[in-house]
Enzyme design. Structure first.
Site, short mmCIF file in Angstrom:
data_model
loop_
_atom_site.label_atom_id
_atom_site.label_comp_id
_atom_site.label_asym_id
_atom_site.label_seq_id
_atom_site.Cartn_x
_atom_site.Cartn_y
_atom_site.Cartn_z
N HIS A 115 0.86 -1.17 0.00
CA HIS A 115 0.00 0.00 0.00
C HIS A 115 0.90 1.22 0.00
CE1 HIS A 115 -3.45 2.56 0.88
NE2 HIS A 115 -2.59 3.25 1.63
N CYS A 116 0.73 2.03 -1.00
CA CYS A 116 1.59 3.18 -1.11
C CYS A 116 0.89 4.40 -0.53
CB CYS A 116 1.95 3.43 -2.58
SG CYS A 116 3.05 4.83 -2.78
N PRO A 117 1.42 5.00 0.50
CA PRO A 117 0.76 6.18 1.06
C PRO A 117 0.88 7.39 0.16
CG PRO A 117 2.82 5.72 2.21
CD PRO A 117 2.60 4.60 1.25
#
Lengths: 167, 750
Positions: free
Chosen positions: B161-163
């Site tokens: 999950h890329c913030p």
């Protein structure tokens, strides 16, 4: 056999969903989308093994074609990059095209082969490409309750008819 | 409530992506505004054009990575997991290119997560903040099912999950993320480089606003360059290796082999050049235009497929025959004694005992049967492997298919129940039927209907091949075709001992006959109950048919019988042996075989090991506890030696548990073998009928847990282990092995 039923009821003879069989993915070759061609035992009496296997093999072939990395997909990627992916608004991807073919094929198979046998294939896409769902239907007419109902109605109809013809 | 909470706005989640966007757009805008005019004027106009293109590319990939569905799976529907729900193991192993990969059961999504699939703990989709990864207990109520995006969804080929883009990176958008990284790195380098050019070459006056802004932009670019380039390099390595961030970080393939890699070039091309995968959610629902209306076509049923499996009939017949021969009185008496409640008539008791065992075997029945005294286990419930899994259980015959079809009409359990009852009640009627027409036959099937044909065949064989005939029947009866086969194959010592029992001429025949049905996994293996019930319904009808069908069938390869070969054989073999002994004092080899067979067929119950010869009392003792066991505790492993190990009975298990265990293990595992492809193990249910054997020594109630393969939790990640342990765990969806009269063991699917 279904007893002779009233005409209206005859039209309403329908099938009811009995159960569902799920043909799982075959991961033996990695995460490419392939389904197992193993014949489910529940279908043993419903459809010929060969037809089923042919269906699954064809589907597998379609999916392999969709995921194929070749010239067309490469060009499509370049074009997409060049247009900053706006091309996706106008054009559908190669994968989508194959999915449409698959959907048509499944419908065709359902109409020709599976529905006459009381089965129904569900497009794996609706299940996230995890399973091929095969719904097994049973003839409701053959169940006791419906047949008893129909027989009583038919007997009633017969009596009425005889009375009318008498005099 | 859950729905409301799921949609709570969490601003903190948007901070990184906002910051990233601001920095990116802001810095670039400043660069274009302040640096590029001077550069284009004094150096070249291509510079701004190039930077514009790169920036556009960055933006496009950034948008795609942010807004594109990473490949979220739709939740599984209720139907799909109704078998898995209560008995599913947490993991299901699947073999990918020769490497075992575990698929974890996701309680929220209700399917086994495909390989490389995972939940994202941060995405807004999750109702709860906590991760769904491996979460088995979130109450269903907490996840509103009506809103697919408010419940956790697994992502396929989940990377991370890329913030910075506030999105999961998965299969669909990984390429855009990767290209975003590459282009961003390029863009940063370009901005920094051209800014440096601007400053160093003092294109314009040094102390101007432009210079200051350029210097600021350069600083920002330089600052961001290090992490971005690092991340880019990291992902370049991942792409080359064909791994996901998830796998790399968790060290899944550290030092091991990655089954998902196809080589560096192919991995790169797959990431960059493959056609974008479709999204699963949010698709327009396809209208179902195909109507399913009866009447339905049915596939052609060949004679060979109609055979109903009758395990006990053949045995009983056999016993009868032996009895008639006068050489197997011991066996007869033993069988009679073996029945738990001493029946008035030995023969009937034998059958009833079998029935009892048979019915006992089934889980549902067990309670039901408990009431009846000598239920003859003519039918046992067979629950066809379901969906999933893996069910490799195949119904060998169309009739069995029919039975299974009937099965499929209702829930398997219910079928069994219904099956039990009728079969139970009908036992007495079935008994004489089966007794009268012992069709031993090649296609030894459970159905009493075929008994007629079998009897005829048996009688014909009586003259010369009595032994062969009954041995054949034993073989066929042993178990479902595949199971039998595997028994034969695996437990060469045991089950193949029958061959040795047979005359040399017989063996090849038998083998060749065996070979026919063997390749097929036990297809059409139906619930014994159904077969019993249907059998009784159509006894008269089918007798004639079977009689005619039997002959051609016999010509064809014999269908493997669901009866477990070893049990059946054991008794029969024992009887034969005894007969032979009487005639010639044959040595113990037959016994060995017998034992082997028995072992394989019989579960570890000590009873199985008893040779029929042994005192009948031992049989009784064995049988009664055995008989009771399945009834009372269907779930319990039948194998488990419920009763004290009988003194000796034929080796059958004469060789103590040890040979038995391996046999058992084998027999159990072969079912798994059959469905070896499935990681969980075979779903085949080996139905071993041992109606005849019930009265005989061991009531080996074996719960075959072959069925457990994917389903029963007990199997878990491990394939059904051979030996007593697996036997005990079978209940899970497993098959209970019941040893009936005559040494047949049948497994009743629970």
């Amino acid at each position: 056999l279904c007893p002779q039923v009233h005409s209206l009821q005859e039209l309403r003879r329908s099938a009811s969903l009995a159960t569902k069989v799920f043909v799982q993915r075959d991961y033996s070759d990695g995460t490419t989308c392939q389904f197992q061609t193993k014949f489910p035992p529940e279908l043993e009496s419903r459809i010929e093994r060969q037809l089923f296997e042919e269906t699954v093999k064809t589907l597998n072939g379609f999916y392999a074609e969709a995921e194929k990395i070749g010239g067309s997909s490469y060009l499509e990627g370049c074009l997409a990059c060049a247009t900053a992916y706006f091309i996706f608004l106008c054009m559908e991807t190669h994968y989508e095209k194959v999915l449409k073919k698959i959907s048509k094929y499944i419908q065709d198979q359902n109409e020709k082969i599976y529905a006459p046998r009381g089965l129904l294939l569900t497009d794996p896409l609706e299940r996230g490409m995890r399973v091929i769902e095969i719904s097994i239907y049973e003839d409701r007419c053959s169940s006791g309750s419906s047949s008893s109902g129909s027989s009583s109605s038919s007997s009633g109809g017969g009596g009425g008819g005889a009375g009318g013809r008498g005099p | 409530m859950p729905a409301a909470s799921g949609k709570r706005f969490k601003p903190s989640k948007y901070v990184p992506v906002s910051a990233a966007a601001i920095f990116l757009v802001g810095a670039t805008t400043l660069f274009f505004a302040f640096t590029c005019p001077g550069l284009s004027l004094y150096v070249s106009p291509i510079i701004p054009a190039y930077n514009a293109v790169v920036f556009l590319f960055v933006l496009a990939n950034f948008s795609m990575a942010t807004f594109m569905d990473p490949g979220i799976f739709p939740r599984a529907e209720e139907d799909e997991d109704k078998e898995d729900d209560f008995r599913a193991p947490l993991y299901k192993t699947v073999e990918i290119k020769g490497i075992q990969v575990r698929m974890k059961w996701c309680a929220t999504c209700r399917f086994y997560r495909p390989p490389r699939c995972s939940h994202c703990s941060v995405c807004d989709n999750c109702v709860e903040v906590r991760s769904c990864r491996g979460l088995r207990s979130p109450p269903r109520g907490r996840e509103p099912r009506e809103h697919p995006l408010t419940v956790p969804h697994p992502r396929q080929e989940f990377d991370h999950h890329c913030p910075w883009v506030n999105n999961c990176i998965g299969r669909r958008n990984y390429r855009y993320f990767f290209l975003f990284l590459l282009s961003l790195t390029t863009h940063i380098m370009g901005v920094f480089g051209f800014g440096l050019l601007y400053v160093l070459y003092q294109v314009e006056e040094l102390s101007g606003v432009r210079m200051a802004v350029t210097m600021v932009v350069m600083c920002v670019a330089g600052l961001f360059f290090i992490p971005v380039a690092g991340l880019t390099g990291f992902h370049v390595v991942l792409v080359a290796r064909g791994r996901t961030t998830n796998e790399q970080v968790t060290g899944k393939f550290r030092g091991g082999v990655n089954p998902f890699t196809n080589g560096c070039c192919k991995n790169v091309s797959r990431v960059l050049c493959s056609s974008p995968a479709p999204r699963y959610l949010g698709r327009p629902k396809a209208e179902q235009t195909v109507l399913v209306r009866p009447p339905f076509l049915r596939p052609e049923v060949s004679d060979g497929q109609i055979t109903v499996k009758i395990m006990d009939n053949g045995i009983q017949t056999e016993l009868k025959r032996t009895k008639s021969k006068g050489s197997l009185e011991v066996t007869e008496s033993q069988s009679a004694d073996a029945e738990p409640p001493p029946p008035p008539k030995p023969d009937l008791s034998r059958y009833t005992g079998l029935r009892t065992h048979l019915t006992l075997a089934t889980t549902e029945d067990s309670s039901l049967l408990g009431k009846d005294s000598p239920p003859t286990p003519t039918m046992y419930k067979y629950r066809p492997g379901y969906s999933s899994s893996s069910s490799s259980a195949a119904l060998p015959h169309s009739t069995s298919a029919k039975l299974s079809r009937v099965n499929s009409l209702k829930e398997p359990n219910s079928i069994c129940d219904s099956g039990h009852k009728p079969s139970y009640r009908s036992e007495p009627s079935l008994e004489p039927e089966s007794f009268r027409s012992p069709t031993f036959g090649k296609s030894f099937h459970f159905d009493p209907l075929s008994s007629g044909s079998r009897s005829s065949s048996l009688k014909s064989a009586q003259g010369t091949g009595f032994e062969m005939g009954h041995l054949q029947s034993i073989r066929s009866e042993g178990t479902t075709s595949t199971s039998y086969k595997s028994l034969v194959n695996q437990t060469r010592n045991g089950s193949l001992s029958y061959d040795s029992l047979l005359t040399p001429s017989d063996s090849p025949d038998f083998e060749s006959v065996q070979a026919g049905p063997e390749p097929e996994p036990p297809v059409g293996y139906t619930s014994p109950f159904l077969s019993a019930r249907i059998a009784q319904q159509r006894e008269t009808d089918l007798h004639g048919r079977f009689a005619s069908a039997a002959s051609p069938k016999h010509a064809a390869p014999r269908e493997p019988s669901p009866v477990r070969y070893d049990n059946l054989s054991r008794h029969i073999v024992a009887s034969i042996q005894e007969r032979e002994k009487l005639l010639q004092q044959p040595p113990a080899p037959g016994r060995e075989e017998d034992a082997g067979l028995a072992d394989s067929g019989i579960q570890s119950t000590p009873g199985s090991s008893n040779a029929p010869r042994t005192s009948s009392s031992s049989d009784d003792s064995k049988r009664s506890p055995l008989g009771k066991n399945p009834l009372t505790r269907p779930a319990l492993p039948r194998f488990g030696k419920p009763e004290p190990p009988p003194a000796l009975r034929v080796r059958s298990l004469g060789s103590p548990d040890q040979p038995a265990a391996p046999h058992l293990g084998k027999s159990v595992s072969y079912s798994s073998q059959k469905t070896a492809s499935q990681a969980g193990g075979p779903e085949t249910e080996e139905v071993a009928l041992q109606p005849l054997l019930a009265p005989k020594d061991e009531v080996q109630m074996r719960t075959a847990y072959s069925k457990s393969n994917g389903q029963p939790k007990s199997l878990g990640s491990a394939p059904p282990g051979p030996g007593p342990v697996p036997l005990s765990s079978p209940t899970r969806g497993g098959v209970k092995k019941v040893s009936g009269v005559g040494g047949t063991t049948y497994e009743i699917s629970v």
